[in-house]
Design a protein around this motif. Structure first.
Motif, PDB file in Angstrom:
ATOM      1  N   GLY A   1       0.815  -1.211   0.000  1.00  0.00           N
ATOM      2  CA  GLY A   1       0.000   0.000   0.000  1.00  0.00           C
ATOM      3  C   GLY A   1       0.843   1.253   0.000  1.00  0.00           C
ATOM      4  N   ILE A   2       0.189   2.384  -0.199  1.00  0.00           N
ATOM      5  CA  ILE A   2       0.861   3.682  -0.147  1.00  0.00           C
ATOM      6  C   ILE A   2       0.695   4.241   1.256  1.00  0.00           C
ATOM      7  CG2 ILE A   2       0.783   6.052  -0.984  1.00  0.00           C
ATOM      8  CD1 ILE A   2       0.061   5.001  -3.720  1.00  0.00           C
ATOM      9  N   GLU A   3       1.800   4.372   1.965  1.00  0.00           N
ATOM     10  CA  GLU A   3       1.746   4.805   3.359  1.00  0.00           C
ATOM     11  C   GLU A   3       2.582   6.046   3.643  1.00  0.00           C
ATOM     12  OE1 GLU A   3       2.904   1.527   5.788  1.00  0.00           O
ATOM     13  OE2 GLU A   3       1.464   0.136   4.884  1.00  0.00           O
ATOM     14  N   ARG A   4       3.665   6.238   2.885  1.00  0.00           N
ATOM     15  CA  ARG A   4       4.600   7.324   3.206  1.00  0.00           C
ATOM     16  C   ARG A   4       4.776   8.257   2.019  1.00  0.00           C
ATOM     17  NH1 ARG A   4       9.858   4.882   4.656  1.00  0.00           N
ATOM     18  NH2 ARG A   4       8.938   4.644   6.749  1.00  0.00           N
ATOM     19  N   ALA A   5       4.654   9.558   2.282  1.00  0.00           N
ATOM     20  CA  ALA A   5       4.870  10.578   1.260  1.00  0.00           C
ATOM     21  C   ALA A   5       6.072  11.435   1.640  1.00  0.00           C
ATOM     22  CB  ALA A   5       3.639  11.458   1.110  1.00  0.00           C
ATOM     23  N   PHE A   6       6.846  11.815   0.627  1.00  0.00           N
ATOM     24  CA  PHE A   6       7.830  12.880   0.766  1.00  0.00           C
ATOM     25  C   PHE A   6       7.245  14.118   0.097  1.00  0.00           C
ATOM     26  CE2 PHE A   6      12.058  10.235   0.844  1.00  0.00           C
ATOM     27  CZ  PHE A   6      11.636   9.619   2.007  1.00  0.00           C
ATOM     28  N   VAL A   7       7.307  15.254   0.788  1.00  0.00           N
ATOM     29  CA  VAL A   7       6.836  16.508   0.201  1.00  0.00           C
ATOM     30  C   VAL A   7       7.969  17.523   0.219  1.00  0.00           C
ATOM     31  CG1 VAL A   7       4.416  16.097   0.766  1.00  0.00           C
ATOM     32  CG2 VAL A   7       5.866  17.318   2.407  1.00  0.00           C
TER      33      VAL A   7
ATOM     34  N   PRO B   1       4.592   7.340  -7.941  1.00  0.00           N
ATOM     35  CA  PRO B   1       3.636   8.376  -8.331  1.00  0.00           C
ATOM     36  C   PRO B   1       3.944   9.729  -7.706  1.00  0.00           C
ATOM     37  CG  PRO B   1       2.638   6.828  -6.794  1.00  0.00           C
ATOM     38  CD  PRO B   1       3.964   6.253  -7.167  1.00  0.00           C
ATOM     39  N   MET B   2       3.542  10.760  -8.405  1.00  0.00           N
ATOM     40  CA  MET B   2       3.682  12.138  -7.960  1.00  0.00           C
ATOM     41  C   MET B   2       2.313  12.792  -8.022  1.00  0.00           C
ATOM     42  SD  MET B   2       6.045  15.061  -9.799  1.00  0.00           S
ATOM     43  CE  MET B   2       5.626  16.816  -9.715  1.00  0.00           C
ATOM     44  N   VAL B   3       1.965  13.546  -7.004  1.00  0.00           N
ATOM     45  CA  VAL B   3       0.676  14.244  -6.974  1.00  0.00           C
ATOM     46  C   VAL B   3       0.909  15.689  -7.422  1.00  0.00           C
ATOM     47  CG1 VAL B   3      -1.250  15.012  -5.540  1.00  0.00           C
ATOM     48  CG2 VAL B   3      -0.227  12.755  -5.169  1.00  0.00           C
ATOM     49  N   GLY B   4       0.188  16.111  -8.451  1.00  0.00           N
ATOM     50  CA  GLY B   4       0.348  17.452  -9.004  1.00  0.00           C
ATOM     51  C   GLY B   4      -0.187  18.525  -8.083  1.00  0.00           C
ATOM     52  N   ALA B   5       0.556  19.636  -7.980  1.00  0.00           N
ATOM     53  CA  ALA B   5       0.207  20.683  -7.023  1.00  0.00           C
ATOM     54  C   ALA B   5      -0.911  21.599  -7.498  1.00  0.00           C
ATOM     55  CB  ALA B   5       1.448  21.521  -6.699  1.00  0.00           C
ATOM     56  N   THR B   6      -1.218  21.602  -8.776  1.00  0.00           N
ATOM     57  CA  THR B   6      -2.252  22.514  -9.254  1.00  0.00           C
ATOM     58  C   THR B   6      -3.648  21.908  -9.232  1.00  0.00           C
ATOM     59  OG1 THR B   6      -1.999  21.888 -11.591  1.00  0.00           O
ATOM     60  CG2 THR B   6      -0.595  23.673 -10.754  1.00  0.00           C
ATOM     61  N   ASP B   7      -3.737  20.583  -9.035  1.00  0.00           N
ATOM     62  CA  ASP B   7      -5.061  19.959  -9.074  1.00  0.00           C
ATOM     63  C   ASP B   7      -5.187  18.707  -8.207  1.00  0.00           C
ATOM     64  OD1 ASP B   7      -3.474  18.248 -10.559  1.00  0.00           O
ATOM     65  OD2 ASP B   7      -4.386  18.771 -12.487  1.00  0.00           O
ATOM     66  N   GLY B   8      -4.099  18.252  -7.593  1.00  0.00           N
ATOM     67  CA  GLY B   8      -4.170  17.068  -6.757  1.00  0.00           C
ATOM     68  C   GLY B   8      -4.308  15.764  -7.519  1.00  0.00           C
ATOM     69  N   VAL B   9      -4.026  15.782  -8.820  1.00  0.00           N
ATOM     70  CA  VAL B   9      -4.136  14.582  -9.651  1.00  0.00           C
ATOM     71  C   VAL B   9      -2.850  13.764  -9.550  1.00  0.00           C
ATOM     72  CG1 VAL B   9      -4.263  13.779 -12.050  1.00  0.00           C
ATOM     73  CG2 VAL B   9      -5.816  15.557 -11.247  1.00  0.00           C
ATOM     74  N   VAL B  10      -2.991  12.446  -9.535  1.00  0.00           N
ATOM     75  CA  VAL B  10      -1.823  11.566  -9.502  1.00  0.00           C
ATOM     76  C   VAL B  10      -1.184  11.535 -10.885  1.00  0.00           C
ATOM     77  CG1 VAL B  10      -0.998   9.214  -9.138  1.00  0.00           C
ATOM     78  CG2 VAL B  10      -2.790  10.152  -7.657  1.00  0.00           C
ATOM     79  N   LEU B  11       0.110  11.825 -10.939  1.00  0.00           N
ATOM     80  CA  LEU B  11       0.861  11.859 -12.192  1.00  0.00           C
ATOM     81  C   LEU B  11       1.675  10.575 -12.297  1.00  0.00           C
ATOM     82  CD1 LEU B  11       2.186  15.514 -11.814  1.00  0.00           C
ATOM     83  CD2 LEU B  11       0.088  14.769 -12.966  1.00  0.00           C
ATOM     84  N   ALA B  12       1.370   9.775 -13.302  1.00  0.00           N
ATOM     85  CA  ALA B  12       2.033   8.478 -13.443  1.00  0.00           C
ATOM     86  C   ALA B  12       2.778   8.343 -14.759  1.00  0.00           C
ATOM     87  CB  ALA B  12       1.008   7.353 -13.313  1.00  0.00           C
TER      88      ALA B  12
ATOM     89  N   LEU C   1      -4.019  11.620   1.546  1.00  0.00           N
ATOM     90  CA  LEU C   1      -4.771  10.901   2.568  1.00  0.00           C
ATOM     91  C   LEU C   1      -5.677   9.844   1.947  1.00  0.00           C
ATOM     92  CD1 LEU C   1      -5.721  13.903   4.893  1.00  0.00           C
ATOM     93  CD2 LEU C   1      -3.860  12.263   5.183  1.00  0.00           C
ATOM     94  N   ALA C   2      -6.296  10.180   0.817  1.00  0.00           N
ATOM     95  CA  ALA C   2      -7.167   9.220   0.134  1.00  0.00           C
ATOM     96  C   ALA C   2      -6.383   8.015  -0.377  1.00  0.00           C
ATOM     97  CB  ALA C   2      -7.903   9.906  -1.021  1.00  0.00           C
ATOM     98  N   LEU C   3      -5.117   8.228  -0.720  1.00  0.00           N
ATOM     99  CA  LEU C   3      -4.273   7.132  -1.194  1.00  0.00           C
ATOM    100  C   LEU C   3      -3.853   6.204  -0.058  1.00  0.00           C
ATOM    101  CD1 LEU C   3      -1.980   9.075  -3.699  1.00  0.00           C
ATOM    102  CD2 LEU C   3      -3.691   7.346  -4.293  1.00  0.00           C
ATOM    103  N   GLY C   4      -4.027   6.659   1.179  1.00  0.00           N
ATOM    104  CA  GLY C   4      -3.654   5.850   2.330  1.00  0.00           C
ATOM    105  C   GLY C   4      -2.429   6.321   3.071  1.00  0.00           C
ATOM    106  N   VAL C   5      -1.898   7.495   2.715  1.00  0.00           N
ATOM    107  CA  VAL C   5      -0.681   8.007   3.349  1.00  0.00           C
ATOM    108  C   VAL C   5      -0.935   8.284   4.830  1.00  0.00           C
ATOM    109  CG1 VAL C   5       0.868  10.009   3.456  1.00  0.00           C
ATOM    110  CG2 VAL C   5       0.334   8.942   1.253  1.00  0.00           C
TER     111      VAL C   5
END
Length: 275
Positions: free
Chosen positions: A5-11, A199-210, A237-241
């Motif tokens: 699962g996706i649990e940890r994000a780096f920002v 995956p990377m989450v885009g800052a202008t819309d919160g969309v997952v960039l793959a 958070l929705a991804l499970g982070v």
């Protein structure tokens, strides 16, 4: 991904944070590009974030997903495996130059509104005369407006909340940056991006960039688009982070996380994690 699962994000933070110590490969890449001319501010922030990224990885700490706030998207794209270090250094140095030039040609500023209703801020900006926009939706209770100084004053007079002028050199994420976008687009078109390894989450819309094309488009449109950090955090958070580690010097994004009032998510700076 631990346990599949996706649990940890780096920002990664953007302008407004301080540039950190640069060592190792990040320092070498910066010096190879700028030589003895001094490190531009944005490049110091990018390189400091990359240095912390490398130190986390050396300690065996890896992200499942990454995201960056404005300028921080370049470090996020590098962390995702899409943007090479040398290309990142060059792009960020040119971004710094182009945005400074645009700021001199079209002066302006940015003001954070603490405790103001975001919809009220948007309406006030849309109805104000002059050039001003809601530029950063940082938390549910913090929205930043950007634009001409007199227009900023008109907006801040109309909305409730504490007003905090930001120590930045221009009206970022507003139409006043239009002059910087053409050359930046051309630079981005000439860079070879790899498919993201994570995956990377885009800052202008919160969309997952793959995909590489998705990352390129995110970097291309970010200069004029608002930063929707609320959408980014909600996506994570929705991804499970459940762990968010900030690769930045002053903990700006970590502090902002408190406004989301989520007890099931831990936010820490990289230096806290590494200590």
């Amino acid at each position: 991904m631990r346990g599949g699962g996706i649990e940890r994000a780096f920002v990664f933070p953007g302008q407004g944070t301080v540039g950190g110590e640069i060592t190792g490969a990040a320092r070498d890449a910066v010096l190879d590009y700028v030589g003895d001319t001094g490190v531009p501010y944005q490049l110091s922030v990018f390189a400091g974030s990359v240095d912390l990224l490398y130190r986390l990885r050396e300690a065996g700490i890896e992200p499942d997903v990454v995201a960056g706030h404005s300028l921080g998207e370049y470090a996020a794209a590098h962390a995702a495996g899409s943007l090479g270090l040398a290309d990142g250094v060059r792009l960020v140095a040119e971004r710094d130059r182009l945005m400074n030039e645009a700021s001199r040609e079209n002066p302006g500023g940015m003001v954070a509104l603490i405790g103001a209703d975001p919809d009220s801020v948007v309406r006030a900006a849309e109805e104000a005369s002059g050039i001003v926009v809601a530029a950063n939706f940082n938390t549910p209770r913090q929205t930043v407006v950007s634009g001409q100084m007199d227009a900023l004053e008109r907006v801040t007079e109309r909305v409730r909340g504490r007003k905090v002028p930001l120590e930045v050199s221009g009206a970022f994420h507003s139409p006043l940056m239009e002059g910087a976008t053409g050359e930046m687009d051309e630079l981005l078109r000439g860079v070879e991006l790899e498919e993201p390894e994570i995956p990377m989450v885009g800052a202008t819309d919160g969309v997952v960039l793959a995909t590489a094309d998705g990352v390129r488009e995110a970097l291309r449109k970010q200069m004029l688009s608002p930063v929707r950090w609320v959408d980014v955090v909600e996506r994570l958070l929705a991804l499970g982070v459940r762990e968010i580690f900030e690769a930045g010097e002053d903990g700006t994004l970590t502090r902002m996380l408190r406004d989301f009032k989520r007890r099931d998510v831990e936010g820490r700076t990289a230096r806290e994690v590494l200590s």
